[in-house]
Design an enzyme around this catalytic site. Structure first.
Site, short mmCIF file in Angstrom:
data_model
loop_
_atom_site.label_atom_id
_atom_site.label_comp_id
_atom_site.label_asym_id
_atom_site.label_seq_id
_atom_site.Cartn_x
_atom_site.Cartn_y
_atom_site.Cartn_z
N GLY A 205 42.94 -99.14 -73.13
CA GLY A 205 41.78 -99.73 -73.08
C GLY A 205 41.22 -99.46 -74.36
O GLY A 205 41.86 -99.41 -75.41
N HIS B 53 45.06 -105.60 -79.70
CA HIS B 53 45.64 -105.54 -78.23
C HIS B 53 45.62 -107.16 -77.79
O HIS B 53 46.56 -107.73 -77.09
CB HIS B 53 44.81 -104.97 -77.50
#
Length: 283
Positions: A35, A41
């Site tokens: 996360g 990402h």
């Protein structure tokens, strides 16, 4: 506004979704994350989308890879913001299990990898790679993707994962995603948010100093001499300490005494409590 990707939180739900996708003839990709997503990402989702039909992103802050005194409790947890960012990508599903789902009561199995974990991050963070290898093994076996992608910024982690996937005959193609850098060259990282303005300016010097070292080594400077010089240059630039600067063989991460190809420069420098990882190919 883009629709947020669906979220499942149990292995049963995850496997039901994957079964439906398989029945449609779709290939599955997995992007494991903790996360606090940033554009690095998101780039992994873009890359894996070129390889598979159905990209799945996992979000799980894994307690077993944090050592004593590390930032597990403080690690940023920003699920809603993460989902909004993933809505701009091809993410088909988000798998966000609880700690209890990943490590059920009575769970006593750990995956450990010898040799390649006994240096660098393995030395600096005892037990870290056993936590990584165990949780990634779980994720791969829960999802059984065709392809899984990990960022090259954590270069030793990528090498460890490729090693145990090969050794355990896990049928997944593990690929690396290129390091995504900020405008000044600093490798994108969830921990960069911990840097204040002065520290952030210093951090931008890490990649510059490493590039200069690569040039020196390619021009014939002895590796050990270049490593020592670069360490001192980082300290002079304002870094608090340097964990390591080393030229290594890419698959085994064994340090090189003389330059051979291919080679990789790996480094970690600290500013206050923040550890900054970087690595570069020597081509």
């Amino acid at each position: 506004m883009s629709t947020l990707p669906a979220v499942v939180r149990t292995v049963t739900e995850l496997r039901a979704f994957i079964s439906d996708q398989r029945n449609l003839g779709h290939s599955i990709g997995l992007v494991p994350t903790m996360g606090a997503l940033h554009h690095g990402h998101l780039s992994l989702v873009d890359v894996i989308s070129q390889h598979v039909d159905t990209p799945i992103v996992s979000i799980f802050v894994n307690p077993t890879q944090f050592g004593e005194g590390e930032d597990f409790s403080e690690y940023p947890r920003t699920e809603q913001a993460d989902l909004e960012k993933l809505a701009t990508t091809n993410t088909a599903l988000v798998y966000a299990p609880s700690v209890e789902e990943m490590y059920p009561n009575g769970d006593v199995t750990t995956v450990t990898v010898d040799q390649i974990t006994e240096m660098f991050e393995g030395t600096e963070r005892p037990g870290h790679f056993a936590g990584v290898a165990t949780v990634v093994s779980k994720l791969l076996l829960q999802c059984m993707p065709n392809v899984a992608i990990f960022g090259e910024k954590d270069f030793q982690q990528l090498a460890v994962i490729k090693r145990f996937v090969k050794d355990l005959h896990i049928p997944v193609n593990v690929i690396g995603g290129p390091i995504i850098r900020e405008a000044d060259g600093l490798a994108a990282s969830s921990r960069n948010v911990y840097l204040n303005a002065t520290e952030r300016k210093t951090a931008g010097q890490l990649n510059v100093i490493l590039k200069n070292m690569i040039k020196s080594v390619r021009d014939g400077e002895p590796i050990k001499q270049a490593e020592n010089k670069t360490t001192q240059q980082l300290l002079d630039a304002g870094f608090s300490s340097v964990d390591y600067v080393s030229v290594v063989e890419p698959e085994t991460l064994k340090p090189m005494e003389e330059l051979a190809m291919p080679a990789r420069l790996v480094a970690v420098a600290r500013i206050g409590k923040v550890r900054l990882l970087d690595n570069m190919p020597i081509e």
